[in-house]
Each structure stands twice: as C-alpha cells, then as structure tokens.
Design a protein around this motif. Structure first.
Motif, mmCIF file in Angstrom:
data_model
loop_
_atom_site.group_PDB
_atom_site.id
_atom_site.type_symbol
_atom_site.label_atom_id
_atom_site.label_comp_id
_atom_site.label_asym_id
_atom_site.label_seq_id
_atom_site.Cartn_x
_atom_site.Cartn_y
_atom_site.Cartn_z
ATOM 1 N N LEU A 1 0.679 -6.997 4.676
ATOM 2 C CA LEU A 1 0.430 -5.674 4.112
ATOM 3 C C LEU A 1 1.634 -4.786 4.403
ATOM 4 C CD1 LEU A 1 -1.526 -3.539 2.873
ATOM 5 C CD2 LEU A 1 -2.394 -3.154 5.197
ATOM 6 N N ILE A 2 2.232 -4.215 3.349
ATOM 7 C CA ILE A 2 3.330 -3.253 3.484
ATOM 8 C C ILE A 2 2.740 -1.856 3.324
ATOM 9 C CG2 ILE A 2 5.505 -2.435 2.510
ATOM 10 C CD1 ILE A 2 6.040 -5.260 1.528
ATOM 11 N N TRP A 3 3.087 -0.933 4.239
ATOM 12 C CA TRP A 3 2.432 0.383 4.262
ATOM 13 C C TRP A 3 3.463 1.495 4.206
ATOM 14 C CZ3 TRP A 3 -2.983 1.051 5.035
ATOM 15 C CH2 TRP A 3 -3.400 2.378 5.191
ATOM 16 N N TRP A 4 3.324 2.376 3.188
ATOM 17 C CA TRP A 4 4.138 3.598 3.112
ATOM 18 C C TRP A 4 3.200 4.786 2.953
ATOM 19 C CZ3 TRP A 4 5.261 8.197 1.121
ATOM 20 C CH2 TRP A 4 6.527 8.750 1.360
ATOM 21 N N GLY A 5 3.260 5.713 3.894
ATOM 22 C CA GLY A 5 2.484 6.944 3.817
ATOM 23 C C GLY A 5 3.287 8.084 4.411
ATOM 24 N N HIS A 6 2.897 9.312 4.080
ATOM 25 C CA HIS A 6 3.642 10.473 4.582
ATOM 26 C C HIS A 6 2.760 11.712 4.679
ATOM 27 C CE1 HIS A 6 7.186 13.516 3.987
ATOM 28 N NE2 HIS A 6 6.751 13.497 5.239
ATOM 29 N N ALA A 7 2.365 12.268 3.523
ATOM 30 C CA ALA A 7 1.725 13.580 3.499
ATOM 31 C C ALA A 7 0.210 13.521 3.647
ATOM 32 C CB ALA A 7 2.071 14.304 2.200
ATOM 33 N N ALA A 8 -0.372 12.362 3.535
ATOM 34 C CA ALA A 8 -1.834 12.265 3.485
ATOM 35 C C ALA A 8 -2.387 11.259 4.501
ATOM 36 C CB ALA A 8 -2.279 11.898 2.070
ATOM 37 N N HIS A 9 -1.740 11.143 5.647
ATOM 38 C CA HIS A 9 -2.257 10.221 6.668
ATOM 39 C C HIS A 9 -3.717 10.509 6.990
ATOM 40 C CE1 HIS A 9 1.720 8.680 7.243
ATOM 41 N NE2 HIS A 9 2.181 9.741 7.881
ATOM 42 N N GLY A 10 -4.054 11.799 7.074
ATOM 43 C CA GLY A 10 -5.412 12.176 7.469
ATOM 44 C C GLY A 10 -6.474 11.828 6.449
ATOM 45 N N GLU A 11 -6.075 11.548 5.195
ATOM 46 C CA GLU A 11 -7.054 11.209 4.165
ATOM 47 C C GLU A 11 -7.480 9.745 4.200
ATOM 48 O OE1 GLU A 11 -6.185 12.632 0.218
ATOM 49 O OE2 GLU A 11 -4.856 14.194 1.013
ATOM 50 N N VAL A 12 -6.786 8.937 4.971
ATOM 51 C CA VAL A 12 -7.139 7.510 5.049
ATOM 52 C C VAL A 12 -8.395 7.372 5.887
ATOM 53 C CG1 VAL A 12 -6.373 5.220 5.729
ATOM 54 C CG2 VAL A 12 -4.725 6.870 4.806
ATOM 55 N N ARG A 13 -9.412 6.794 5.289
ATOM 56 C CA ARG A 13 -10.730 6.720 5.945
ATOM 57 C C ARG A 13 -10.684 5.778 7.138
ATOM 58 N NH1 ARG A 13 -14.139 5.090 0.862
ATOM 59 N NH2 ARG A 13 -15.455 4.238 2.522
ATOM 60 N N ASP A 14 -11.390 6.181 8.194
ATOM 61 C CA ASP A 14 -11.342 5.433 9.445
ATOM 62 C C ASP A 14 -11.874 4.014 9.302
ATOM 63 O OD1 ASP A 14 -10.208 7.572 10.739
ATOM 64 O OD2 ASP A 14 -12.084 8.314 11.601
ATOM 65 N N GLU A 15 -12.865 3.807 8.426
ATOM 66 C CA GLU A 15 -13.390 2.451 8.272
ATOM 67 C C GLU A 15 -12.353 1.525 7.641
ATOM 68 O OE1 GLU A 15 -15.488 4.853 4.907
ATOM 69 O OE2 GLU A 15 -14.719 5.192 6.936
ATOM 70 N N VAL A 16 -11.506 2.074 6.775
ATOM 71 C CA VAL A 16 -10.428 1.269 6.188
ATOM 72 C C VAL A 16 -9.361 0.987 7.243
ATOM 73 C CG1 VAL A 16 -8.626 1.189 4.429
ATOM 74 C CG2 VAL A 16 -10.872 2.126 3.867
ATOM 75 N N VAL A 17 -9.054 1.982 8.069
ATOM 76 C CA VAL A 17 -8.111 1.780 9.170
ATOM 77 C C VAL A 17 -8.589 0.650 10.070
ATOM 78 C CG1 VAL A 17 -7.086 2.823 11.225
ATOM 79 C CG2 VAL A 17 -7.339 4.173 9.128
ATOM 80 N N TRP B 1 0.843 -1.188 0.000
ATOM 81 C CA TRP B 1 0.000 0.000 0.000
ATOM 82 C C TRP B 1 0.881 1.242 0.000
ATOM 83 C CZ3 TRP B 1 -0.964 4.558 2.470
ATOM 84 C CH2 TRP B 1 -2.169 5.196 2.140
ATOM 85 N N HIS B 2 0.590 2.149 -0.929
ATOM 86 C CA HIS B 2 1.417 3.339 -1.087
ATOM 87 C C HIS B 2 0.530 4.559 -1.265
ATOM 88 C CE1 HIS B 2 4.500 5.758 -3.635
ATOM 89 N NE2 HIS B 2 4.633 6.025 -2.349
ATOM 90 N N GLU B 3 0.871 5.619 -0.568
ATOM 91 C CA GLU B 3 0.164 6.887 -0.710
ATOM 92 C C GLU B 3 0.222 7.402 -2.149
ATOM 93 O OE1 GLU B 3 0.626 9.772 2.717
ATOM 94 O OE2 GLU B 3 1.726 10.788 1.124
ATOM 95 N N TYR B 4 1.370 7.270 -2.798
ATOM 96 C CA TYR B 4 1.591 7.602 -4.210
ATOM 97 C C TYR B 4 1.179 9.036 -4.547
ATOM 98 C CZ TYR B 4 2.137 6.603 -9.207
ATOM 99 O OH TYR B 4 2.551 6.598 -10.520
ATOM 100 N N ARG B 5 1.701 9.962 -3.774
ATOM 101 C CA ARG B 5 1.441 11.382 -4.038
ATOM 102 C C ARG B 5 2.725 12.106 -4.443
ATOM 103 N NH1 ARG B 5 -3.276 13.293 -1.490
ATOM 104 N NH2 ARG B 5 -4.958 11.881 -2.142
ATOM 105 N N HIS B 6 3.826 11.869 -3.748
ATOM 106 C CA HIS B 6 5.061 12.616 -3.997
ATOM 107 C C HIS B 6 5.566 12.446 -5.424
ATOM 108 C CE1 HIS B 6 5.550 13.775 0.184
ATOM 109 N NE2 HIS B 6 5.344 12.530 0.547
ATOM 110 N N GLU B 7 5.481 11.235 -5.958
ATOM 111 C CA GLU B 7 5.995 10.985 -7.306
ATOM 112 C C GLU B 7 5.241 11.795 -8.358
ATOM 113 O OE1 GLU B 7 6.328 6.999 -5.104
ATOM 114 O OE2 GLU B 7 5.077 8.801 -5.102
ATOM 115 N N ARG B 8 4.014 12.203 -8.055
ATOM 116 C CA ARG B 8 3.199 12.938 -9.021
ATOM 117 C C ARG B 8 3.252 14.446 -8.816
ATOM 118 N NH1 ARG B 8 -2.486 10.122 -8.638
ATOM 119 N NH2 ARG B 8 -1.902 9.914 -6.446
ATOM 120 N N THR B 9 3.959 14.882 -7.764
ATOM 121 C CA THR B 9 3.989 16.317 -7.469
ATOM 122 C C THR B 9 5.396 16.861 -7.269
ATOM 123 O OG1 THR B 9 3.655 15.853 -5.106
ATOM 124 C CG2 THR B 9 1.684 16.295 -6.425
#
Length: 263
Positions: A74-90, A12-20
């Motif tokens: 599950l492998i998890w990488w996140g950084h700038a968008a932790h708050g966008e992860v929906r609580d039900e998925v958590v 699982w990857h946030e995948y935001r930095h590579e696009r910005t």
C-alpha cells in the motif's frame, strides 16, 4: 497476499489539492496518484505490478477489507485531511501491515494516522516551503531500495523537511537529504512491523513535479519490491487463544483452563 509473482499495489491518495489548487491541478491534471502509477508502470518488469487506485472520498476510503486483503503493498499520500481518515480503516491498515502487507508512506504522509500508529511517536519535523534544492544522498548503496541509483541525485525545488524527525530509529537508513537552507533529513527510512515492512520516502510536495522525476520513480518502484511480502504460505496472526504445545508437557487440566489466566 498474492500467490503469483505479481505484486498487487494499491496507491492511496487523499486527492484533494488537485481539485482545489490550480498550481497542483496544472502539475498533476490526472492526480498525483496517476503520476505515481505511471512511474511504477515505467519500471514494471513484464507484468510485475498490478495497480489499483484508492482515494479518501470513496466509501471506506477505497480500502474495504477485500481490497486490503488483496494488497501486497500500500502506497500512502496524505496531507490536508489526515483527520478525516476513519479510525476503523486505520486499524484495518495497521493490522494488514502486522500480517505482512508492505506500506510505503510518501512525503506529508509522515503525519498520517496509519504511519503514526505504526511508529508510536509524534512523527513531527521541521519544515519550510521555499523552493529549496534537495540533494538526496544514498547512504546504504547495498540496500535493494538503492538499486540503480547514483551516489546522489538532486531535485531543483522542493519543500524542506529538517531534523529532528520524531520517529523511532530506522531499522535501515537508505537516503538522507541536504537542503540549500542547510538542513539535513533522514529521507529514506525502513522499519519492520510484525510480518510487514514500512518504507518512508520524503520527497513529494504537491506544488512541485517531483513524481515525474525518473529517480524518484526508481526509488518508489524499488521500495515496492522491497516491501512486498516474501512469505507466500498463509500466516494467521492469532494471539487471542492459549497456544497448544506440540509435545506433551505434562500440564494438568487445571492449568490449561484459560479462565485462570484472565482471558
């Protein structure tokens, strides 16, 4: 959980930095998740890893129940968008860990919602982004995650993380880091949560080519093997009903009524 010898891995990857950010895009043109997947394939022992990619902007963040139910690790990488992860998925991730799924949290994932929920602490730390050299020492050479590693290895440039790291005392500590600024950090930590295992591995800031390093890749592959479920038989975690005794305890029908116990 898989019933074969293969380990079903979801990255699982946030995948935001590579696009910005151009620096990140130049380092990881296919995304950090693909570099992590490539590392697992390099260490695959004849079809050992079945790899799936999931990203933040997919429906349900790429982690609907069917995907998590089929995931061993599950492998998890996140950084700038932790708050966008929906609580039900958590909550879905956390329950799967309790039921036996392994979780590997990388670098800035220490502030992710699933990790903080499983640790029960703030998971805060000191940090500095200043091209520090990182020297990672193996402090538990007998641990499976240390298999194939030298006494220590170095990353020429990385973001610094320093103590105090606000997590519960690890059940097992495999690696510690030293940085040229003088700080140290518990950088390879293991915990057990319910039926599942959690491994936190520190390196992996997005502006450095860390996930191409062969020894970093070795650690992640070893971590997947360690975190994979070891119990093949089905296991149902159900604490919502009173437990029926295997033997006759001579308990009256009155005391068997669950309504008398506030449930």
């Amino acid at each position: 959980m898989s019933t074969s010898n293969a380990i079903n891995v979801t990255i699982w990857h946030e995948y935001r930095h590579e696009r910005t950010h151009k620096v990140v895009a130049d380092l990881y043109p296919q995304g950090m998740h693909q570099a992590i997947a490539e590392g697992l394939r390099q260490h695959d022992r004849g079809g050992e890893f079945i790899i799936r990619i999931a990203t933040l902007d997919e429906p349900e963040h790429g982690l609907p129940p069917a995907v998590l139910d089929a995931t061993d690790v599950l492998i998890w990488w996140g950084h700038a968008a932790h708050g966008e992860v929906r609580d039900e998925v958590v909550e879905r991730v956390v329950r799967r860990v309790w039921d036996g799924m392994g979780l590997i949290v990388l670098h800035s994932g220490h502030f992710s919602k699933p990790f903080k929920r499983l640790m029960g602490t703030d998971c805060a730390l000191r940090w500095r982004e200043a091209n520090d050299k990182e020297r990672l020492w193996v402090v538990n050479p007998a641990h499976p995650i240390a298999q194939g590693l030298p006494d220590y290895f170095e990353l020429d440039a990385e973001e610094m993380y320093g103590e105090f790291f606000g997590v519960p005392q690890p059940d097992e500590l495999v690696l510690i880091s030293w940085f040229t600024g003088g700080e140290v950090f518990r950088s390879g930590c293991c915990w057990h949560r319910g039926m599942g295992k959690v491994f936190y591995f520190r390196p992996g800031h997005e502006t450095y080519p860390t996930y191409f390093n062969p020894l970093v890749r070795q650690v992640i592959a070893n971590g997947v093997r360690w975190a994979a479920p070891t119990r093949v038989a089905s296991f149902t975690r159900d604490v919502s009903r009173p437990s029926k005794p295997l033997e006759d305890l001579g308990i009256s029908e009155l005391t068997k009524d669950p309504s008398l116990h506030g449930r």
